[in-house]
Each structure stands twice: as structure tokens, then as C-alpha cells.
Design a protein around this motif. Sequence first.
Motif, PDB file in Angstrom:
ATOM      1  N   VAL A  24       0.842  -1.189   0.000  1.00  0.00           N
ATOM      2  CA  VAL A  24       0.000   0.000   0.000  1.00  0.00           C
ATOM      3  C   VAL A  24       0.881   1.245   0.000  1.00  0.00           C
ATOM      4  O   VAL A  24       1.840   1.352   0.774  1.00  0.00           O
ATOM      5  N   GLN A  25       0.590   2.162  -0.893  1.00  0.00           N
ATOM      6  CA  GLN A  25       1.379   3.376  -1.037  1.00  0.00           C
ATOM      7  C   GLN A  25       0.564   4.597  -0.613  1.00  0.00           C
ATOM      8  O   GLN A  25      -0.558   4.804  -1.081  1.00  0.00           O
ATOM      9  N   LEU A  26       1.132   5.403   0.293  1.00  0.00           N
ATOM     10  CA  LEU A  26       0.505   6.653   0.708  1.00  0.00           C
ATOM     11  C   LEU A  26       1.057   7.782  -0.161  1.00  0.00           C
ATOM     12  O   LEU A  26       2.263   8.010  -0.206  1.00  0.00           O
ATOM     13  N   MET A  27       0.169   8.475  -0.866  1.00  0.00           N
ATOM     14  CA  MET A  27       0.568   9.519  -1.811  1.00  0.00           C
ATOM     15  C   MET A  27       0.077  10.883  -1.319  1.00  0.00           C
ATOM     16  O   MET A  27      -1.091  11.217  -1.488  1.00  0.00           O
ATOM     17  N   PRO A  28       0.943  11.686  -0.710  1.00  0.00           N
ATOM     18  CA  PRO A  28       0.530  13.010  -0.253  1.00  0.00           C
ATOM     19  C   PRO A  28       0.804  14.105  -1.285  1.00  0.00           C
ATOM     20  O   PRO A  28       1.639  13.946  -2.184  1.00  0.00           O
ATOM     21  N   ARG A  29       0.113  15.207  -1.142  1.00  0.00           N
ATOM     22  CA  ARG A  29       0.369  16.415  -1.941  1.00  0.00           C
ATOM     23  C   ARG A  29       0.065  17.636  -1.088  1.00  0.00           C
ATOM     24  O   ARG A  29      -1.009  17.735  -0.483  1.00  0.00           O
ATOM     25  N   LEU A  30       1.011  18.557  -1.032  1.00  0.00           N
ATOM     26  CA  LEU A  30       0.845  19.816  -0.315  1.00  0.00           C
ATOM     27  C   LEU A  30       1.136  20.940  -1.288  1.00  0.00           C
ATOM     28  O   LEU A  30       2.190  20.954  -1.939  1.00  0.00           O
ATOM     29  N   ALA A  31       0.192  21.889  -1.407  1.00  0.00           N
ATOM     30  CA  ALA A  31       0.349  22.945  -2.409  1.00  0.00           C
ATOM     31  C   ALA A  31      -0.233  24.250  -1.886  1.00  0.00           C
ATOM     32  O   ALA A  31      -1.135  24.256  -1.031  1.00  0.00           O
ATOM     33  N   SER A  62       4.706  16.834  -4.128  1.00  0.00           N
ATOM     34  CA  SER A  62       3.797  15.697  -4.250  1.00  0.00           C
ATOM     35  C   SER A  62       4.581  14.431  -4.551  1.00  0.00           C
ATOM     36  O   SER A  62       5.681  14.483  -5.099  1.00  0.00           O
ATOM     37  N   LYS A  63       3.987  13.321  -4.194  1.00  0.00           N
ATOM     38  CA  LYS A  63       4.604  12.032  -4.461  1.00  0.00           C
ATOM     39  C   LYS A  63       3.824  11.325  -5.569  1.00  0.00           C
ATOM     40  O   LYS A  63       2.591  11.296  -5.550  1.00  0.00           O
ATOM     41  N   GLY A  64       4.561  10.773  -6.514  1.00  0.00           N
ATOM     42  CA  GLY A  64       3.943  10.040  -7.607  1.00  0.00           C
ATOM     43  C   GLY A  64       4.206   8.549  -7.472  1.00  0.00           C
ATOM     44  O   GLY A  64       5.223   8.119  -6.919  1.00  0.00           O
ATOM     45  N   TYR A  65       3.285   7.770  -7.996  1.00  0.00           N
ATOM     46  CA  TYR A  65       3.382   6.309  -7.905  1.00  0.00           C
ATOM     47  C   TYR A  65       2.682   5.722  -9.113  1.00  0.00           C
ATOM     48  O   TYR A  65       1.564   6.127  -9.454  1.00  0.00           O
ATOM     49  N   SER A  66       3.344   4.782  -9.781  1.00  0.00           N
ATOM     50  CA  SER A  66       2.750   4.177 -10.961  1.00  0.00           C
ATOM     51  C   SER A  66       3.215   2.733 -11.086  1.00  0.00           C
ATOM     52  O   SER A  66       4.388   2.484 -11.391  1.00  0.00           O
ATOM     53  N   PRO A  67       2.341   1.759 -10.835  1.00  0.00           N
ATOM     54  CA  PRO A  67       2.736   0.355 -10.996  1.00  0.00           C
ATOM     55  C   PRO A  67       2.863   0.005 -12.469  1.00  0.00           C
ATOM     56  O   PRO A  67       2.318   0.705 -13.337  1.00  0.00           O
ATOM     57  N   PRO A  68       3.568  -1.064 -12.788  1.00  0.00           N
ATOM     58  CA  PRO A  68       3.655  -1.488 -14.194  1.00  0.00           C
ATOM     59  C   PRO A  68       2.281  -1.867 -14.712  1.00  0.00           C
ATOM     60  O   PRO A  68       1.451  -2.431 -13.993  1.00  0.00           O
TER      61      PRO A  68
END
Length: 688
Positions: free
Chosen positions: A425-432, A448-454
Motif C-alpha cells: 500500500v502506497q501513501l501519496m501526499p500532496r501539499l500545495a 507531491s509524491k507520484g506512484y505508478s505500478p507497471p
Amino acid sequence: MKTFFTACLIAFCFSGLAQDKQDTTKRLKEVVIHPYFSAQPLMRSTGSVGTIDQAVLSRQPSNSFVSAINTISGVRMEERSPGSYRLSIRGSLLRSPFGIRNIKIYVDDFPLTDAGGGSYFNALDVAAATGIQVLKGPHSSIFGANSGGVILVQPQGATPDSTALALKIEGGSFGAFREDLSLSKQFHKYSFNLTQAYQRSDGYRDHSAMDRKYFQTLQKWDYAKNVALKALIFYSDLHYNTPGGLTEAQYLQNPKLSRPAAGAAKSAIEQKAGIYSKTLYGGISHNWQITDYLKHVVAVFSSYTDFKNPFISNYEKRKEFTLGLRSYLEYGKKYTDLSLKFNLGAESMRTSSDIDNYGNDFGTPGNLMASDQLKAGANFAFAHLSIDVLNKWLFELSASANLYKYAYESIVPIAIAARTNRFDVQLMPRLAVSYMASPDIALKASVSKGYSPPSISEIRASNNVINVDLQPEYGWNYEGGIRYQLPDNRLFIEVTGFYYQLNNAIVRRLDENNAEFFINAGGTRQWGLETALSFWLVKMNASKLIRGVQLRNAYTLSHFKFEDYIDKTDDFSGNHLTGVPKTMCVSSADIQFPKDFYLFLQHSFTSRIPLNDANTAYAKKYHILQTKIGWKNLRIGRVPLEIFAGADNILNQKYSLGNDLNAFGGRYFNAAATRNFYGGVALRLNKL
């Protein structure tokens, strides 16, 4: 770079000279976007958002999205042959030799990207869209797994309080023909739009013909106070031939050539290489404004794709079925000096893929070589908080928890019982934040954090091997920028700088049979600068010889490099990112004359492009010049008519649009069309 500064200089030099006195108080329309659930002025957006409205689409060739989307800085779209799209945001071409990867696409309220990471963007017809917004950089916090960005497509809707019928027919070089027909109707509480389109082309290269039949309907019913139902359905039947990549010698000798036979490998023509794709998509959304402060939105959607791909080495058949749901609650309240908005929701979808590979016997399926069944599940929950203070400060805090898994079962050649591969499980935050320093100047910053599985197409690539070792890519993106806009909206300038640190970057490889597979390439370090300019050199007026002139410019500087990338005995660390040009610059002028006559000019520059990870082969830089002229509101009786004509690649440049990266045997090049022309007629009837 010179083009950008020249456009800026011209804009400022003539800003005072060209203005008509009677128009000094006339305000131009402010750009409004819908990036995070609700509308907001582009000036106040905390993120980098590129917009394409109906006016921009109408000036670009309507046979493809490529030219229009490339007007956005940081975005590159390619078309290896008619119908064969590749799309990247900030350097994601590494993963997209065929199709689109690590970008999430939505059409209205509905995800076009399936749970397996695939996006059949080429299924859509240009006529079915009224606008596009591109959110650049990772937005996993709101839209689920993506490390490149998000594209929001606004489909054709109804015309308020009227009935509208529109028809356009055009033809052009290389056997190009297209027509589209649209009917819209607004009743008291019900509205609908029906759009139909047909397009065909013989293509510039041998064996590059395409045709697409398209139908779409968008319907809305306000069946109760503050409650609405919306339904979107489209069907696309797309076929295009794939001529294949050429070596540099073949490309220079005869760029029109399709891939010839070599040794035991047959030619693209002999194998009738191509794509046959039929997609049916449907979605229903329900929007309920429960109270003045609380709203609930839920959408269910499903799609089915029947996909066939006769290729040089095999014949692939794929059947894909997707089912999903997206829902969120929104609470919003305004105080004297403060506005709050909070969203809480989730998105869940499943995609099953049955993939069979046969021998290709001159375009006919031969013996079964491989058969696999894969099921992908993409789930995420998200929360988004927006705080607006004094109409000056806008703070946005959002996060999502992403869960991705896939199951696979092999039937041929070796039976393997069903197995499941789950990623953590990936936690993806963004603060702007954005700040209106003055009515004309806005500052913005975000992390921000990016996440992309194959994707399923990468896990089970064309080499027919299920790669369970392939891992997701992820990274942190830091960016800041400034926007300047004159009070009358006549001038808009945006400058954005960013740094993206991507880990486990997924890159493409080809084996000796030209079959692709993917590996994780360590990290990349991506420094970038993006600028956008829009300036009315002559404001719209009703008295001058020139009724209006709008200049636009988009400039992209990409300093992207591999870091810690070792493939077997090869060390590519420090090399430039494959497939990414260092600079791109697109400039245009839209000129309005009396009696609704217009002239549009656009120039695009792309610097040289590294074609392999070793940076030993490059595609040369090129300049593309396009133009379109037209005459609107001609009359045949009471019927308003528009006639238009255009030209592409006026400089007759030899260039490759959609290179095959890291191609085995150096077959990198897919030649784009030489100088070509098109023309047509359009009519629109309102209040029938």
C-alpha cells in the motif's frame, strides 16, 4: 528559446500601440479550470495546468489530437503512423513505445484508464471533445496511481435552451477523409448530445492506412431539485496498419518505406501488421447537492475492448473487460474571510485480460503460441482539503492510499496455476499553495509524491513472458512558479520550474525477434522549466481591418538524466533520458479579419532526441510550420457555413514522429508525412 523571447518582446512592444480606444474597458474572458472537483480561475491554481479549449481545437487539424496537445508546455504527443498515439507528460516516453503509460485519463466523471494501466486514447475522436485540461506532474493524491500526470477530457454536451445540429466534412493529402455530425438538444430538465464521426487515411508511408468509426452520447437529467443523472456512452471501431520502424539508412534512402523483410523475418506488408480495436464504454454518474454545504457524487463505469494485433513475429488477440466505481463526498462552507472545502472518496476498478498469441501466417492466426489470463485491481481512497484565506492564500492538502494487485494464470505453453502479486500500500501526499501577491501576480508551490505500478502490457509484454519482477516506479516532485495576468486578461504569462526524482523508472527493451519487454532502470533526475504565454496583440474589435490577433507560446526545457542505471555490463548513469528532447517550443498567431475571415499560423521546434539509453543514436532536430485559413458565417439561405483549408509541414521537413526507442537492429525511425494539405466545409444550425 529565441522564439519564446521574440514572442514576448513583440507582445510587450506592441501592447500599447495596437489597442483600439473604444475597447480599453472591454474585458476578455478569464480562463477557468476544473482540476480538483470544482471550478477555479487558472490564476489561483496551485498546480501546473495546461488548457485546450474549443477555440484552440477549432484551429488545429481535426484528424488527430497531436497538434493541439503539443501546444501545452511539458507535454509531448507523437503519432508513429495515423492512429498510433504516444503521449508523455514531463518525460514519460520511456514507458510508452505503444500507447500511453503512467498517465491517468478521465472523460468527464469517468476514468478512461483501466485498472491494468492501459488508456485507449486513440479510440476517441477529436469531434467528441470540447476541451482538454492537463494536470502536469504526479497527482496520485486525487486521481490514483500516476507518476506523469492527469488528462481531463470534456466531452461534447448539449447547447443550452436550443437544438443544435453541426456537420463537418473535410479531405486532404494521402487519401485523408473525415466527417463528423453532432446533434444537441436541451429540454426543460433533460439534455443530450449525439456525436458521430468517421475518419480514414491511406497514410504517407507504405502500409499506414487507418480508419475509425465513432459514436458517442452524453445525456443529463435533472430529475429533482439539486439532483442530476449523467450518462456517457461511446463506441469506437479503430483499425490502422503499422508500417514498423526503419534503420537510419532505410529512413534516409526512402522514408515512405514500411519495414522490409530481413533474414527469416517477413516484412510488415507480408504479415499485414496492424491494430484492430473495438471499444464500448459506458458510465453513469449521480450528483446530489444534499444541502448548501454537502454534496455527494457517485459514478459507475464499464468498458469492453476486443483487440487484435497481427505483428511481424506473432498474432495477438486480447479481450479486456473493466468494471469500476468512483464516489466522493464534498463539504464546503464560506465564512467572511475564509472558505473551506473538504472531499473524501474512493475509486475502485477491476480489469480482466484474456491474451492469446498465435503464429502470424501472412496476417492469419497460426498455431497457438501462448495463452494467459490476467486480472488487475486498482483501488485507492483519497482526501482533499482546500482552504481559501482572504481570496489571496489558497492552501491544498491531499493524500491517497493506493492498493494495486494483479493475478495471472498461464495456459499455454506451460500451465501455471493462478497466482497473485500484490504491491505494498502506497501513501501519496500532496501539499500545495498559491498566493495572489497582487491582482496581477500569483505565486505557486507544491510538493507531491507520484506512484505508478507497471501496466498489464508491461508485465506481460509482446515477448509473451509474465515479468513478476517488474516493480512500480515512484518519486517526489517539487515545483514552484509565477503567473502574471493583466487586469483585462489580455496578457497571461506563466513560468514553472520543477525537480522530479523518480525511482525504479520503467524502460523498454527489444529482443532479437523485435519483441518488447521492460525492466526497472534505477532512478532519474528531472529538472525542468516550462513557460506559457498568451497575448492579444490586437484585442477583439468590430471596426479595424484586423479584428483581433492572439499570440501564444509554449516553451519546454527538459534536463532529464538517468542516475544509477546499470543494465548488465552497461552503465548508463548520467545519460540523457531516452526519447525526451531537451527543448520544445510552439508559437502561434491567430488573426481575425472582417466578415469572420481568419488566418492561423503555428511553428513548432523540437531539438534532437536520444533514441537509446546509451545515447549513441539521435533523431535530428526539426521545425514544423502549419497554417489554416477559413471563412466563417457564410450563408446559403439561412444556413451559416464555414469553409477552411490548411497545410502541415510547410517547410517539408524530414523527421520521425514517434521513434521506436532502444530498437533492436537500430530500427528507430517512423517517418512523418511530408508537406500536406487539407480542406473542408462545416455548418451549424441553432434553434431548429
